[in-house]
Design an enzyme around this catalytic site. Structure first.
Site, PDB file in Angstrom:
ATOM      1  N   ASN A   1      -3.547   4.237  -7.608  1.00 13.37           N
ATOM      2  CA  ASN A   1      -3.548   3.755  -6.226  1.00 13.37           C
ATOM      3  C   ASN A   1      -3.931   2.275  -6.194  1.00 13.37           C
ATOM      4  OD1 ASN A   1      -6.155   4.747  -6.930  1.00 13.37           O
ATOM      5  ND2 ASN A   1      -6.746   5.002  -4.801  1.00 13.37           N
TER       6      ASN A   1
ATOM      7  N   GLU B   1      -4.946  -0.393  -3.335  1.00 13.33           N
ATOM      8  CA  GLU B   1      -5.299  -0.582  -1.928  1.00 13.33           C
ATOM      9  C   GLU B   1      -5.141  -2.035  -1.527  1.00 13.33           C
ATOM     10  OE1 GLU B   1      -9.141   1.337  -1.500  1.00 13.33           O
ATOM     11  OE2 GLU B   1      -8.194   3.318  -1.671  1.00 13.33           O
TER      12      GLU B   1
ATOM     13  N   CYS C   1      -0.246   4.955  -2.834  1.00 16.05           N
ATOM     14  CA  CYS C   1      -0.815   6.059  -3.622  1.00 16.05           C
ATOM     15  C   CYS C   1      -0.346   5.998  -5.073  1.00 16.05           C
ATOM     16  CB  CYS C   1      -0.381   7.401  -3.051  1.00 16.05           C
ATOM     17  SG  CYS C   1      -1.126   7.823  -1.478  1.00 16.05           S
TER      18      CYS C   1
ATOM     19  N   GLU D   1       0.741   8.457  -6.914  1.00  8.73           N
ATOM     20  CA  GLU D   1       1.959   9.251  -7.153  1.00  8.73           C
ATOM     21  C   GLU D   1       3.205   8.440  -6.836  1.00  8.73           C
ATOM     22  OE1 GLU D   1      -0.737  10.076  -5.518  1.00  8.73           O
ATOM     23  OE2 GLU D   1      -1.136  12.234  -5.562  1.00  8.73           O
TER      24      GLU D   1
ATOM     25  N   CYS E   1      -0.814  13.687  -1.278  1.00  5.11           N
ATOM     26  CA  CYS E   1      -0.781  13.567   0.187  1.00  5.11           C
ATOM     27  C   CYS E   1       0.630  13.883   0.700  1.00  5.11           C
ATOM     28  CB  CYS E   1      -1.207  12.172   0.620  1.00  5.11           C
ATOM     29  SG  CYS E   1       0.091  10.924   0.470  1.00  5.11           S
TER      30      CYS E   1
ATOM     31  N   CYS F   1       3.464  11.409  -0.194  1.00  5.07           N
ATOM     32  CA  CYS F   1       3.913  11.501  -1.593  1.00  5.07           C
ATOM     33  C   CYS F   1       4.729  12.768  -1.814  1.00  5.07           C
ATOM     34  CB  CYS F   1       2.711  11.454  -2.534  1.00  5.07           C
ATOM     35  SG  CYS F   1       1.957   9.812  -2.585  1.00  5.07           S
TER      36      CYS F   1
HETATM   37  N1  THU Z   1      -4.541   8.565  -2.764  1.00  2.00           N
HETATM   38  C1  THU Z   1      -3.674   8.657  -3.814  1.00  2.00           C
HETATM   39  O1  THU Z   1      -3.422   7.681  -4.523  1.00  2.00           O
HETATM   40  N2  THU Z   1      -3.096   9.841  -4.053  1.00  2.00           N
HETATM   41  C2  THU Z   1      -3.389  10.991  -3.393  1.00  2.00           C
HETATM   42  O2  THU Z   1      -2.844  12.031  -3.726  1.00  2.00           O
HETATM   43  C3  THU Z   1      -4.348  10.986  -2.296  1.00  2.00           C
HETATM   44  C4  THU Z   1      -4.824   9.647  -1.870  1.00  2.00           C
HETATM   45  C5  THU Z   1      -5.226   7.296  -2.546  1.00  2.00           C
HETATM   46  C6  THU Z   1      -4.870   6.572  -1.299  1.00  2.00           C
HETATM   47  C7  THU Z   1      -6.123   5.743  -1.084  1.00  2.00           C
HETATM   48  O3  THU Z   1      -6.057   4.577  -1.912  1.00  2.00           O
HETATM   49  C8  THU Z   1      -7.229   6.607  -1.613  1.00  2.00           C
HETATM   50  O4  THU Z   1      -6.601   7.545  -2.480  1.00  2.00           O
HETATM   51  C9  THU Z   1      -7.991   7.367  -0.539  1.00  2.00           C
HETATM   52  O5  THU Z   1      -7.154   8.043   0.307  1.00  2.00           O
END
Ligand code: THU
Length: 152
Positions: free
Chosen positions: A62, A64, A73, A75, A106, A109
Site C-alpha cells: 500500500n 498512501e 492498496c 492488491e 477491500c 480490490c
Molecule cells: N489496504 C490495503 O492495502 N489492502 C487491503 O486489503 C486493505 C487496506 C490499505 C489501504 C490503506 O493504505 C491502509 O491499508 C488502511 O486502510
C-alpha cells in the site's frame, strides 16, 4: 463424507489446488513488499503478491498519500504491475498484514481482481494465522465485463 455432501468444485475451500512451494514463494514476496509499504497515515502496512498462471509473481504494497483518496492498496499495486507486464491470468493472491487476524481484500480490490479471475484463490496471512477464500465468494454477483454491451 458421502458423495452427496462433497463440496462442488466451485465451493471447495480456496487455494486447496495451490501447491505449498508456490504459496511459500508468494508469501515471501508479499512479506518483502509489505516491508516497503508507505503507510504513514494509517500505519496499516500491507503486502500482496499475485501469482500468474505462468508462475510469475507480482508484488505490491500500500502506498498512501497526504491527499488520502489518492492512496493505493497493496492488491491493486500488485495487479497493476502484473497487467503492465502482460500477465492477466492468476492462480493465487496472497495478502500479508500485521492485523490481529488475517484480513480480506477491500471491496475496491475485489472488483479490480474479479475482472480477470473470478475463481482466484485468496490467502491472507497475519503472523502465524492464515485464512483462505475464493474471490467470487467474497464478491458474489460481481459486475463483470459481460454486463457491458461493449466487452474487452
Ligand atoms: N489496504 C490495503 O492495502 N489492502 C487491503 O486489503 C486493505 C487496506 C490499505 C489501504 C490503506 O493504505 C491502509 O491499508 C488502511 O486502510
Amino acid at each position: 463424507m458421502s458423495a452427496m455432501s462433497e463440496p462442488s468444485a466451485s465451493h471447495r475451500p480456496a487455494a486447496d489446488a495451490v501447491d505449498g512451494a508456490t504459496l511459500e514463494r508468494a508469501i515471501a514476496a508479499a512479506r518483502r513488499a509489505q516491508s516497503q509499504a508507505y503507510a504513514p497515515y494509517s500505519r496499516f502496512r500491507v503486502g500482496a503478491a499475485l501469482v500468474g498462471t505462468d508462475g510469475s509473481v507480482f508484488a505490491g504494497c500500500n502506498v498512501e498519500n497526504a491527499a488520502y483518496p489518492s492512496s493505493l492498496c497493496a492488491e491493486r499495486g500488485a495487479l497493476m504491475a502484473a497487467v503492465a507486464a502482460g500477465v492477466r491470468a492468476f492462480t493465487l493472491l496472497v495478502v500479508v498484514t500485521d492485523a490481529s487476524a488475517p484480513t480480506p481484500p477491500c471491496g475496491g480490490c475485489r472488483q479490480a481482481l474479479v475482472e480477470f479471475v473470478p475463481t482466484l484463490a485468496v490467502v491472507s496471512v497475519s503472523g502465524s494465522e492464515e485464512r483462505r477464500w475464493r474471490l467470487i465468494d467474497l464478491l458474489p454477483d460481481a459486475f463483470r465485463p459481460e454486463h457491458l454491451s461493449r466487452q474487452p
